[in-house]
Design a protein around this motif. Sequence first.
Motif, PDB file in Angstrom:
ATOM      1  N   GLN A 408      -7.558 -13.053  -1.280  1.00  0.00           N
ATOM      2  CA  GLN A 408      -6.901 -11.773  -1.013  1.00  0.00           C
ATOM      3  C   GLN A 408      -7.106 -11.355   0.440  1.00  0.00           C
ATOM      4  O   GLN A 408      -6.190 -10.842   1.081  1.00  0.00           O
ATOM      5  CB  GLN A 408      -7.493 -10.703  -1.947  1.00  0.00           C
ATOM      6  N   PHE A 412      -4.554  -9.935   4.613  1.00  0.00           N
ATOM      7  CA  PHE A 412      -4.697  -8.666   5.327  1.00  0.00           C
ATOM      8  C   PHE A 412      -5.151  -8.937   6.759  1.00  0.00           C
ATOM      9  O   PHE A 412      -6.111  -9.670   6.994  1.00  0.00           O
ATOM     10  CB  PHE A 412      -5.724  -7.765   4.649  1.00  0.00           C
ATOM     11  N   ALA A 417      -7.971  -2.008   5.496  1.00  0.00           N
ATOM     12  CA  ALA A 417      -6.920  -2.109   4.483  1.00  0.00           C
ATOM     13  C   ALA A 417      -7.332  -3.074   3.374  1.00  0.00           C
ATOM     14  O   ALA A 417      -7.073  -2.828   2.183  1.00  0.00           O
ATOM     15  CB  ALA A 417      -5.613  -2.559   5.124  1.00  0.00           C
ATOM     16  N   TYR A 418      -7.976  -4.169   3.754  1.00  0.00           N
ATOM     17  CA  TYR A 418      -8.447  -5.121   2.746  1.00  0.00           C
ATOM     18  C   TYR A 418      -9.489  -4.487   1.840  1.00  0.00           C
ATOM     19  O   TYR A 418      -9.423  -4.609   0.609  1.00  0.00           O
ATOM     20  CB  TYR A 418      -9.022  -6.358   3.430  1.00  0.00           C
ATOM     21  N   LYS A 420      -9.940  -1.361   1.156  1.00  0.00           N
ATOM     22  CA  LYS A 420      -9.284  -0.388   0.280  1.00  0.00           C
ATOM     23  C   LYS A 420      -8.600  -1.087  -0.884  1.00  0.00           C
ATOM     24  O   LYS A 420      -8.609  -0.602  -2.020  1.00  0.00           O
ATOM     25  CB  LYS A 420      -8.257   0.417   1.070  1.00  0.00           C
ATOM     26  N   SER A 421      -8.018  -2.259  -0.616  1.00  0.00           N
ATOM     27  CA  SER A 421      -7.276  -2.969  -1.660  1.00  0.00           C
ATOM     28  C   SER A 421      -8.176  -3.451  -2.791  1.00  0.00           C
ATOM     29  O   SER A 421      -7.708  -3.688  -3.901  1.00  0.00           O
ATOM     30  CB  SER A 421      -6.533  -4.162  -1.055  1.00  0.00           C
ATOM     31  N   GLU A 423     -10.415  -1.737  -4.287  1.00  0.00           N
ATOM     32  CA  GLU A 423     -10.643  -0.629  -5.229  1.00  0.00           C
ATOM     33  C   GLU A 423     -12.086  -0.645  -5.737  1.00  0.00           C
ATOM     34  O   GLU A 423     -12.356  -0.566  -6.938  1.00  0.00           O
ATOM     35  CB  GLU A 423      -9.648  -0.704  -6.391  1.00  0.00           C
TER      36      GLU A 423
END
Length: 590
Positions: A408, A412, A417-418, A420-421, A423
């Motif tokens: 994943q 990014f 941003a990574y 945050k992704s 979660e």
Amino acid sequence: MSHKPSLPDRALDRLGTLVSAVEAAEAANIEWPISADIYFLRNYTTEPIDPYLKFVLMQDDIQATITHGGYGTMAQEVLDNDSRLNSKSHDVIVLTLLLDTLDRACGNPDWTADTAIERLSHIMSLLLDNCSSLIVADTFLASIDRLLADEVSGDHQAEVGRINSKLNEVAASNSHRLQLVDLTKIYEQCSGVASLDARFWQSSQAPFRHAFLKAHAQQLAKFVRALKGRTKKCLVLDCDNTLWGGVVGEDGVDGIALDAASVPGRYFYEFQNAVIDLKNRGVLLAICSKNNEEDVLQVFDQHNNCPLDRSHFVTWRINWQNKAQNLVSIAEELNIGTDSLVMVEDSPQECALINKFLPEVRVLAVPEDLERYPNLLADTALFDSTVVSDEDRRRTDFYQEERRRRQQRSSFADLTAYLKSLETVIQINEARGDELPRIAQLTQKTNQFNLTTRRYTEAEIRRLAEADDSAVFAMHVSDRFGDAGLTGVMIVRRDGDCGIIDTLLLSCRVLSRQLEFAFVDRCKAFLEKKWKLTGWRAEYLPTHKNAQVADFWDRAGFERKSENGDGIAYVAGTGPVPQDYEQVMLIEVR
């Protein structure tokens, strides 16, 4: 300072070579990274085990100081404040007793275990009430005299079983303090009476021969190894003539030796099942094989009698490259040290290469006598720990989830941003009773993100958690890829209105996600309010593995107070950690 002398596994096979290797290591000017103090409470001559136990621990960079108590003076030593037992703190107390000396009536035809159980219960109660060390107790053999005379009746063995049942009962009630070594199992594995020495038993009360002493030392060492953070983490396996008999590229999937009904296929089949047992107890599995990847994976996918499949492994290097380089690559991917690896290999040339270029990797050669092969991993006891937690059982899942996180990450360009992704959700709480074994285990095993690398037993963690002037915090981490479990520990002591951070550690599988700043910040805020603190002290104590956290307290807003060869001392006032972590995670404090 000289380098550590070579300590090959085969030195354990000959007493003279073993003693020489230990003496050379002790005479050399070596700064051992880890020391262990071991005290034997005994009622027979236990000194012959010394070179075996020292050698096994030296292989893991542990220098052992071994003290043997008086002969049959167990209770007096525990109660006497001036005894050698109580003159200093010991990491491990070994209680090893023989029935012949504990109850001399055991040779009588009508003997019962009542007196032995009463005496044993008294000694165990004294130990548990008065000593804080980890206690390792040997279970009882039948009478040595009876074993040597081949006169162990069913009734006698049943009475010995009653004693061992009592020991197991006490151990079950004190699992955080007391561990057991099964001497009967060792005796049977070492060919029974052949492991006894009648002459030395009669002359010196020293009944055990080479094979027994070697196996006993290996079992005792596993508890010291676990306590000192030297338990191995990853088992790396060759394939041809290691996981199966033959060469799959030449013999084909159906032509290799691997089944439960034939020889030698049965030995490889049983070895694979032993490997799966380790995986189920939290050991990571990897492959390092000079082979065609497609051929190897076909065995795992298509062979009807192959217990292992590709889902059991967290990674593999199946190629024609240098195996030492491949092992380094595996360790880097898993974020563990190469000294956490154990390699099982059939080729003497490959064993020699790894020993030369990666001496910290333990290499286990496939034995020429394949009957010994299924027990190879159990006999060396390199992966055993004092407790197996739920996190241990799910460790392979955790690493497979981490692989998906890395995949994943590649999509990014921006780290925030990574993060945050993912979660991420973290839960922070003062340690609960059911969390204490895992917390103790983390202090014993975590090396990289560990600011002070202090090792604690479960009993010591329990006292810290229950005391008014100390606190133990646990951090649980989960995200959309899975639940990483209890992966962070912070221990704080109170000195008036100042909080002293004794321990801060995170499991390597949750690093680089800013969790450490959130953890420290929320624990600080909680204790500043609870204890009405006005300041903080912390320290960084360097080891050969924790260099990555050398500047952590600087980044967490602490000020350097002093610095010397032992480490760096820090101070801080109250208030938040100067790091913006809240935007990339959800935090729950309980």
